[in-house]
Design a protein around this motif. Structure first.
Motif, PDB file in Angstrom:
ATOM      1  N   VAL A  89       0.885  -1.307  -0.075  1.00 60.26           N
ATOM      2  CA  VAL A  89      -0.080   0.085   0.076  1.00 60.26           C
ATOM      3  C   VAL A  89       0.876   1.334  -0.068  1.00 60.26           C
ATOM      4  N   ARG A  90       1.882   1.211   0.608  1.00 59.19           N
ATOM      5  CA  ARG A  90       3.000   2.566   0.763  1.00 59.19           C
ATOM      6  C   ARG A  90       3.289   2.686  -0.641  1.00 59.19           C
ATOM      7  N   ALA A  91       3.885   1.871  -1.327  1.00 57.35           N
ATOM      8  CA  ALA A  91       4.126   2.014  -2.556  1.00 57.35           C
ATOM      9  C   ALA A  91       3.195   2.389  -3.729  1.00 57.35           C
ATOM     10  N   ALA A  92       1.865   2.186  -3.370  1.00 57.38           N
ATOM     11  CA  ALA A  92       0.536   2.553  -3.983  1.00 57.38           C
ATOM     12  C   ALA A  92       0.746   4.084  -3.909  1.00 57.38           C
ATOM     13  N   LEU A  93       0.864   4.331  -2.762  1.00 56.14           N
ATOM     14  CA  LEU A  93       0.815   6.043  -2.374  1.00 56.14           C
ATOM     15  C   LEU A  93       1.774   6.816  -3.119  1.00 56.14           C
ATOM     16  N   VAL A  94       3.076   6.227  -3.196  1.00 55.71           N
ATOM     17  CA  VAL A  94       4.314   6.812  -3.809  1.00 55.71           C
ATOM     18  C   VAL A  94       3.842   7.034  -5.432  1.00 55.71           C
ATOM     19  N   GLU A  95       3.234   5.866  -5.970  1.00 56.76           N
ATOM     20  CA  GLU A  95       2.684   6.184  -7.515  1.00 56.76           C
ATOM     21  C   GLU A  95       1.912   7.166  -7.578  1.00 56.76           C
ATOM     22  N   LEU A  96       1.185   7.634  -6.536  1.00 48.93           N
ATOM     23  CA  LEU A  96       0.241   8.683  -6.763  1.00 48.93           C
ATOM     24  C   LEU A  96       0.700  10.154  -6.473  1.00 48.93           C
ATOM     25  N   LEU A 151      -1.249  16.340  -8.186  1.00 49.32           N
ATOM     26  CA  LEU A 151      -1.884  16.591  -6.633  1.00 49.32           C
ATOM     27  C   LEU A 151      -2.224  18.135  -6.324  1.00 49.32           C
ATOM     28  N   LYS A 152      -1.541  18.989  -6.767  1.00 45.49           N
ATOM     29  CA  LYS A 152      -1.857  20.322  -6.387  1.00 45.49           C
ATOM     30  C   LYS A 152      -2.805  21.216  -7.450  1.00 45.49           C
ATOM     31  N   GLU A 153      -3.210  20.488  -8.286  1.00 46.66           N
ATOM     32  CA  GLU A 153      -4.133  20.843  -9.315  1.00 46.66           C
ATOM     33  C   GLU A 153      -5.572  21.375  -8.882  1.00 46.66           C
ATOM     34  N   ARG A 154      -5.871  22.557  -9.128  1.00 47.57           N
ATOM     35  CA  ARG A 154      -7.533  22.879  -8.411  1.00 47.57           C
ATOM     36  C   ARG A 154      -8.574  23.052  -9.631  1.00 47.57           C
ATOM     37  N   ALA A 168     -10.142  14.865 -10.503  1.00 47.29           N
ATOM     38  CA  ALA A 168     -11.073  14.217  -9.375  1.00 47.29           C
ATOM     39  C   ALA A 168     -10.726  12.762  -9.196  1.00 47.29           C
ATOM     40  N   ARG A 169     -10.413  11.833 -10.343  1.00 49.57           N
ATOM     41  CA  ARG A 169     -10.034  10.435 -10.179  1.00 49.57           C
ATOM     42  C   ARG A 169      -8.697  10.466  -9.486  1.00 49.57           C
ATOM     43  N   LEU A 170      -7.844  11.379  -9.580  1.00 56.64           N
ATOM     44  CA  LEU A 170      -6.564  11.176  -8.921  1.00 56.64           C
ATOM     45  C   LEU A 170      -6.569  11.607  -7.297  1.00 56.64           C
ATOM     46  N   PHE A 171      -7.485  12.479  -7.130  1.00 52.76           N
ATOM     47  CA  PHE A 171      -7.579  12.867  -5.439  1.00 52.76           C
ATOM     48  C   PHE A 171      -8.327  12.032  -5.093  1.00 52.76           C
ATOM     49  N   TYR A 172      -9.323  11.061  -5.674  1.00 53.76           N
ATOM     50  CA  TYR A 172      -9.988  10.109  -4.825  1.00 53.76           C
ATOM     51  C   TYR A 172      -9.113   8.915  -4.773  1.00 53.76           C
ATOM     52  N   ALA A 173      -8.558   8.622  -5.786  1.00 55.26           N
ATOM     53  CA  ALA A 173      -7.626   7.544  -5.559  1.00 55.26           C
ATOM     54  C   ALA A 173      -6.400   7.759  -4.405  1.00 55.26           C
ATOM     55  N   ARG A 197      -4.589   7.181   7.496  1.00 58.08           N
ATOM     56  CA  ARG A 197      -4.366   8.532   7.698  1.00 58.08           C
ATOM     57  C   ARG A 197      -5.655   9.179   7.442  1.00 58.08           C
ATOM     58  N   THR A 198      -6.459   9.074   8.174  1.00 55.64           N
ATOM     59  CA  THR A 198      -7.739   9.520   8.333  1.00 55.64           C
ATOM     60  C   THR A 198      -8.072  11.031   7.884  1.00 55.64           C
ATOM     61  N   GLU A 199      -7.413  11.924   8.617  1.00 56.16           N
ATOM     62  CA  GLU A 199      -7.501  13.504   8.200  1.00 56.16           C
ATOM     63  C   GLU A 199      -7.204  13.794   7.154  1.00 56.16           C
ATOM     64  N   GLU A 200      -5.810  13.321   6.361  1.00 59.70           N
ATOM     65  CA  GLU A 200      -5.453  13.588   5.114  1.00 59.70           C
ATOM     66  C   GLU A 200      -6.466  13.010   4.049  1.00 59.70           C
ATOM     67  N   ALA A 201      -7.009  11.762   4.158  1.00 59.59           N
ATOM     68  CA  ALA A 201      -7.825  11.014   3.458  1.00 59.59           C
ATOM     69  C   ALA A 201      -9.100  12.138   3.330  1.00 59.59           C
ATOM     70  N   ARG A 202      -9.801  12.601   4.363  1.00 59.97           N
ATOM     71  CA  ARG A 202     -10.977  13.568   4.531  1.00 59.97           C
ATOM     72  C   ARG A 202     -10.533  14.705   3.430  1.00 59.97           C
ATOM     73  N   GLU A 203      -9.214  15.145   3.730  1.00 59.90           N
ATOM     74  CA  GLU A 203      -8.901  16.495   3.063  1.00 59.90           C
ATOM     75  C   GLU A 203      -9.028  16.103   1.385  1.00 59.90           C
ATOM     76  N   TYR A 204      -8.607  14.962   0.742  1.00 60.29           N
ATOM     77  CA  TYR A 204      -8.470  14.565  -0.542  1.00 60.29           C
ATOM     78  C   TYR A 204      -9.710  14.128  -0.968  1.00 60.29           C
ATOM     79  N   PHE A 205     -10.659  13.523  -0.168  1.00 59.60           N
ATOM     80  CA  PHE A 205     -12.058  13.271  -0.698  1.00 59.60           C
ATOM     81  C   PHE A 205     -12.764  14.498  -0.821  1.00 59.60           C
ATOM     82  N   SER A 206     -12.695  15.440   0.140  1.00 59.58           N
ATOM     83  CA  SER A 206     -13.078  17.038   0.124  1.00 59.58           C
ATOM     84  C   SER A 206     -12.620  17.658  -1.357  1.00 59.58           C
ATOM     85  N   ARG A 207     -11.442  17.483  -1.802  1.00 59.12           N
ATOM     86  CA  ARG A 207     -11.017  18.047  -2.872  1.00 59.12           C
ATOM     87  C   ARG A 207     -11.491  17.239  -4.110  1.00 59.12           C
ATOM     88  N   ALA A 208     -11.641  16.003  -4.225  1.00 61.09           N
ATOM     89  CA  ALA A 208     -12.139  15.488  -5.189  1.00 61.09           C
ATOM     90  C   ALA A 208     -13.708  15.836  -5.465  1.00 61.09           C
TER      91      ALA A 208
END
Length: 348
Positions: free
Chosen positions: A211-218, A223-226, A233-238, A248-259
């Motif tokens: 899973v850690r290598a999966a995070l590195v792939e992304l 990720l700074k795109e607005r 949206a698909r990148l933020f969601y993944a 890492r729930t707090e960070e996940a919440r942030e990126y689900f919100s961005r997506a």
């Protein structure tokens, strides 16, 4: 198994060959060489037996929707079809239009139209692409991979590398998916296509338990795109999904919100995932969306608002006793407040 953001059907496999345009040698016409008595019974050598041989019934074409018209086909694809006779090109174009229109809502029917177009024009790269995407949408991973490989040989395009890599995942070969994602062909892709490959590569890493290598792939600059784009949206969601798996729930919440903020085309269910993390539920009332507290014991559905999908306080679910004509929850009439009670009369 996660499809890396791509939609796949059930894990069905179809191991039949993809066709191509080189027939088996045994099916080629017999070439006479002087002694006609040695000619086989099929082919041009013996017409008597040719007429007597049973013929396989032609497979009926799937019924076309009324709006499946040739002019609706992409101009570039129509250009590829000009190598066919006009009448055949129109038939193939209609079935390609139908396949494209039905791909999202009825993948099985889309697949039937794409396969029919392939039978009529298997030497056209765009037709093989359509057949590959339709096979992918119904979970025929091997067939989709074969069709898209054939299309690449014909037109040299690499735009569907992400789909091909995801087919390898569907076949249980995540290592091959990573080879495609990091191969030299991927370097010349547009940004959106490279992001799709990254998403599939992250899914392949998760298939392999890393899973850690999966995070590195992304972890890419995008990720700074607005801007609101489907691939953003698909990148933020993944990325949020992998963060959540890592705890890492707090960070996940942030990126689900961005997506959710940039997903204007409904590519993800980021709204629902974010709501689950926030402890709320989304109640659908037609075209509107109402956010309500899912765990507040002081609230429950009243009988009058339950059908509308609204939540109201329990003590407002019925009109005040003795005031049947007043609307529920309405304030008492001001004149009622000025009338002294019997107890006040007695004291005076």
């Amino acid at each position: 198994m996660e499809r890396g953001g791509y939609r796949g059907g059930s894990d069905r496999r179809d191991d039949r060959p993809s066709g191509g345009y080189r027939g088996d040698r045994g099916d080629r016409p017999y070439r006479a060489s002087g002694n006609r008595s040695e000619a086989p019974r099929r082919g041009y050598g013996n017409d008597r037996h040719r007429d007597e041989a049973p013929r396989e019934p032609r497979e009926a074409a799937p019924e076309l929707p009324e709006d499946a018209l040739p002019y609706r086909l992409d101009a570039e694809v129509r250009g590829e079809l000009t190598t066919l006779p006009k009448s055949l090109a129109d038939v193939v174009a209609k079935h390609l239009v139908a396949a494209g229109e039905l791909l999202g809502e009825d993948p099985e029917r889309a697949y039937q139209h794409a396969v029919y177009a392939r039978r009529k024009a298997s030497r056209i790269g765009a037709v093989r692409e359509a057949a590959g995407l339709a096979a992918y949408s119904v979970g025929k991973w091997q067939e989709a991979l074969s069709e898209l490989r054939a299309a690449r040989r014909m037109n040299g395009r690499n735009v569907y590398l992400a789909v091909m890599a995801d087919c390898e995942r569907g076949l249980g070969r995540p290592e091959r998916a990573l080879e495609i994602a990091h191969g030299p062909e991927a370097e010349g892709l547009e940004t959106a296509e490279q992001i799709e490959l990254r998403i599939v590569a992250a899914g392949a890493r998760r298939d392999m338990g890393d899973v850690r290598a999966a995070l590195v792939e992304l972890q890419v600059p995008e990720l700074k795109e607005r801007r609101a784009r489907p691939w953003v949206a698909r990148l933020f969601y993944a990325y949020a999904d992998v963060l959540l798996e890592l705890g890492r729930t707090e960070e996940a919440r942030e990126y689900f919100s961005r997506a959710a903020a940039v997903d204007q085309e409904g590519e993800t269910d980021a709204d629902e995932r974010l709501a689950a993390l926030e402890g709320v539920e989304i109640v659908d009332i037609g075209e509107d969306v109402v956010w309500s507290d899912a765990e507040d014991p002081d609230f429950e559905d009243g009988p009058g608002d339950q059908a509308a999908g609204m939540t109201v306080p329990a003590d407002m679910s019925e009109a005040p006793a003795g005031d049947e004509d007043s609307p529920r929850g309405a304030a008492p009439d001001e004149t009622d407040a000025e009338v002294p009670s019997d107890r006040e009369d007695e004291s005076s």
